[in-house]
Enzyme design. Structure first.
Site, PDB file in Angstrom:
ATOM      1  N   THR A   1       0.817  -1.216   0.000  1.00  0.00           N
ATOM      2  CA  THR A   1       0.000   0.000   0.000  1.00  0.00           C
ATOM      3  C   THR A   1       0.846   1.259   0.000  1.00  0.00           C
ATOM      4  O   THR A   1       0.470   2.269  -0.605  1.00  0.00           O
ATOM      5  CB  THR A   1      -0.943  -0.015   1.218  1.00  0.00           C
ATOM      6  OG1 THR A   1      -1.827  -1.133   1.120  1.00  0.00           O
ATOM      7  CG2 THR A   1      -1.763   1.261   1.292  1.00  0.00           C
TER       8      THR A   1
ATOM      9  N   SER B   1       1.297  -7.567  -1.186  1.00  0.00           N
ATOM     10  CA  SER B   1       1.964  -8.618  -0.406  1.00  0.00           C
ATOM     11  C   SER B   1       1.152  -9.905  -0.332  1.00  0.00           C
ATOM     12  O   SER B   1       1.688 -10.952   0.049  1.00  0.00           O
ATOM     13  CB  SER B   1       2.303  -8.121   1.002  1.00  0.00           C
ATOM     14  OG  SER B   1       1.145  -7.928   1.783  1.00  0.00           O
ATOM     15  N   SER B   2      -0.129  -9.862  -0.719  1.00  0.00           N
ATOM     16  CA  SER B   2      -0.901 -11.105  -0.787  1.00  0.00           C
ATOM     17  C   SER B   2      -0.378 -12.029  -1.878  1.00  0.00           C
ATOM     18  O   SER B   2      -0.679 -13.233  -1.879  1.00  0.00           O
ATOM     19  CB  SER B   2      -2.379 -10.798  -1.033  1.00  0.00           C
ATOM     20  OG  SER B   2      -2.557 -10.164  -2.296  1.00  0.00           O
TER      21      SER B   2
ATOM     22  N   THR C   1       1.086  -4.588   4.105  1.00  0.00           N
ATOM     23  CA  THR C   1       0.725  -4.978   5.468  1.00  0.00           C
ATOM     24  C   THR C   1       0.007  -6.320   5.545  1.00  0.00           C
ATOM     25  O   THR C   1      -0.052  -6.923   6.617  1.00  0.00           O
ATOM     26  CB  THR C   1      -0.159  -3.900   6.123  1.00  0.00           C
ATOM     27  OG1 THR C   1      -1.324  -3.679   5.305  1.00  0.00           O
ATOM     28  CG2 THR C   1       0.607  -2.592   6.276  1.00  0.00           C
ATOM     29  N   ASP C   2      -0.531  -6.817   4.433  1.00  0.00           N
ATOM     30  CA  ASP C   2      -1.292  -8.069   4.490  1.00  0.00           C
ATOM     31  C   ASP C   2      -0.458  -9.231   5.005  1.00  0.00           C
ATOM     32  O   ASP C   2      -0.956 -10.081   5.753  1.00  0.00           O
ATOM     33  CB  ASP C   2      -1.849  -8.432   3.113  1.00  0.00           C
ATOM     34  CG  ASP C   2      -3.077  -7.630   2.742  1.00  0.00           C
ATOM     35  OD1 ASP C   2      -3.528  -6.804   3.573  1.00  0.00           O
ATOM     36  OD2 ASP C   2      -3.597  -7.815   1.628  1.00  0.00           O
TER      37      ASP C   2
END
Length: 315
Positions: free
Chosen positions: A12, A52-53, A84-85
Site C-alpha cells: 500500500t 503482499s498477498s 501490510t497483508d
C-alpha cells in the site's frame, strides 16, 4: 552519516488509485524517499512491486538475499517497504533466519500514497531513523509502524482508525526521536531457505468442522498443519479424531499445532476439547497467531529442530 539501503517490495505504501479506482503499486523507492530530508546516505533497491498477498516463501528468500547484498555493499542498516497483508510473516521469517548485527527494519502503510493524510512517508522516515540509530544494533529484525517499534514475534495486523496497523510487543517509540525501551527476543533458527522448507498448512476450525481439510493437506504433502482453533484452543470431536490419526496412529506422524482465530488470545489446554487435542498429539502454540505459527513451524522443520522445543521457547 549512516549508510542505509531501502528495499522496496510494493504494498500500500507504494500504491495509487488508477482510473478504475483500484490501488496498484506505482511508486518506486526514489519517489518514496523524495522529500524525507533524512541525514543519511540512502541507496534504493527496487526489488519487487507486488501486493503482499501475492508473495510466496521464495520471495522471502529474495528479500533476505537483498538484505545480505546491501550489507555486503556497506550498508549500516536496511529498511524494507512491504505490504501490510503479510508483513507479519515476512518479518518473522527474516528474524528466524538473520543473525547479523546491523538492523533490518520493515515498514509500510495503511493508506495509499495518494490518500489524504497518507501515513507512508512518516512510517518510512521513522523506519530509516530506527535503522540509523546505534541503539538498534544487535536487535536484528524490527518493525517500525505508526510511531512504534515492534518485535516481529507475535505481530499481527489489526484494523484501527489510528493507523497503528499492527498489534504486538512494543520495543519503543519514534515520536520525537527513536526511543528503544525494551530488549528484544531474537528467535534465530539458522540460515534457511523458505522456498525449500517443508510444507505447512493452516486449517480453520468452526462449528461442525471435520478432518476433511486436514486430511487433504496431509495428502498434499504437508509436514505440519496449524489449526486455527476456537477460543483458547478448542475443536470438535471429528477434528480431535483427525489429529489423533495423523499424530498417533500413522506410520509417518504429522505435526499438528493449535493456534486460535481470536486475535491476541493465549492458547492452552484448560478446557476439555483443548486437553483432548493435546492428548491426541497436538502441540499448543500459546502466543502466536496462525500466520506466524505456520512460519515458525516451517523454520523449525527446515532446521530439523525439535518442534515442541521451538514452540516452547518462541511460540
Amino acid at each position: 552519516m549512516a549508510r542505509l539501503t531501502v528495499i522496496t517490495t510494493g504494498g500500500t505504501i507504494s500504491t495509487t488509485a488508477g482510473p478504475d479506482g483500484v490501488l496498484r503499486p506505482t511508486h518506486c523507492g526514489a519517489t518514496l524517499i523524495a522529500g524525507l530530508d533524512m541525514d543519511s546516505d540512502i541507496e534504493v533497491v527496487d526489488l519487487m512491486a507486488l501486493d503482499s498477498s501475492k508473495l510466496t516463501p521464495a520471495d522471502w528468500d529474495r528479500i533476505g538475499a537483498a538484505v545480505q547484498e546491501a550489507f555486503r555493499g556497506g550498508a549500516d542498516g536496511v529498511v524494507i517497504t512491504h505490504g501490510t497483508d503479510t508483513l507479519e510473516e515476512t518479518a518473522l521469517w527474516l528474524d528466524l533466519t538473520y543473525a547479523g548485527s546491523r538492523p533490518v527494519v520493515l515498514t509500510g502503510a495503511m493508506l495509499s500514497a495518494d490518500a489524504p493524510g497518507a501515513d507512508g512517508p512518516a512510517n518510512l522516515r521513522d523506519a530509516l531513523a530506527v535503522a540509523a540509530d546505534p541503539a538498534a544494533r544487535d536487535l536484528g529484525v524490527l518493525v517500525s509502524f505508526g510511531g512504534r517499534v515492534l518485535q516481529p514475534l507475535g505481530l499481527h495486523k489489526v484494523a484501527n482508525p489510528d493507523l497503528c496497523g499492527f498489534a504486538g510487543e512494543s520495543l519503543g517509540f519514534t515520536s520525537g526521536g527513536v526511543r528503544l525501551t525494551r530488549t528484544k527476543t531474537r528467535p534465530y533458527l539458522g540460515d534457511l531457505g523458505a522456498a525449500v522448507a517443508p510444507r505447512v498448512d493452516i486449517v480453520a476450525v468452526y462449528p461442525g468442522s471435520d478432518a476433511v481439510a486436514m486430511d487433504a493437506c496431509v495428502a498434499a504433502g504437508a509436514r505440519a498443519v496449524v489449526l486455527e482453533a476456537l477460543g483458547s484452543g478448542n475443536a470438535g470431536a471429528a477434528v480431535i479424531e483427525g489429529v489423533r490419526r495423523h499424530c498417533r496412529d500413522g506410520s509417518d506422524p504429522v505435526v499438528i499445532a493449535v493456534s486460535t482465530r481470536v486475535a491476541g488470545a493465549r492458547v492452552g489446554a484448560g478446557y476439555g476439547p483443548g486437553h483432548d487435542l493435546v492428548e491426541a498429539g497436538a502441540v499448543m502454540v500459546p502466543r502466536l497467531p496462525p500466520s506466524q505459527a505456520r512460519v515458525l513451524l516451517m523454520a523449525a522443520l527446515a532446521a530439523n529442530s525439535p518442534v515442541a522445543d521451538v514452540i516452547d521457547r518462541w511460540g
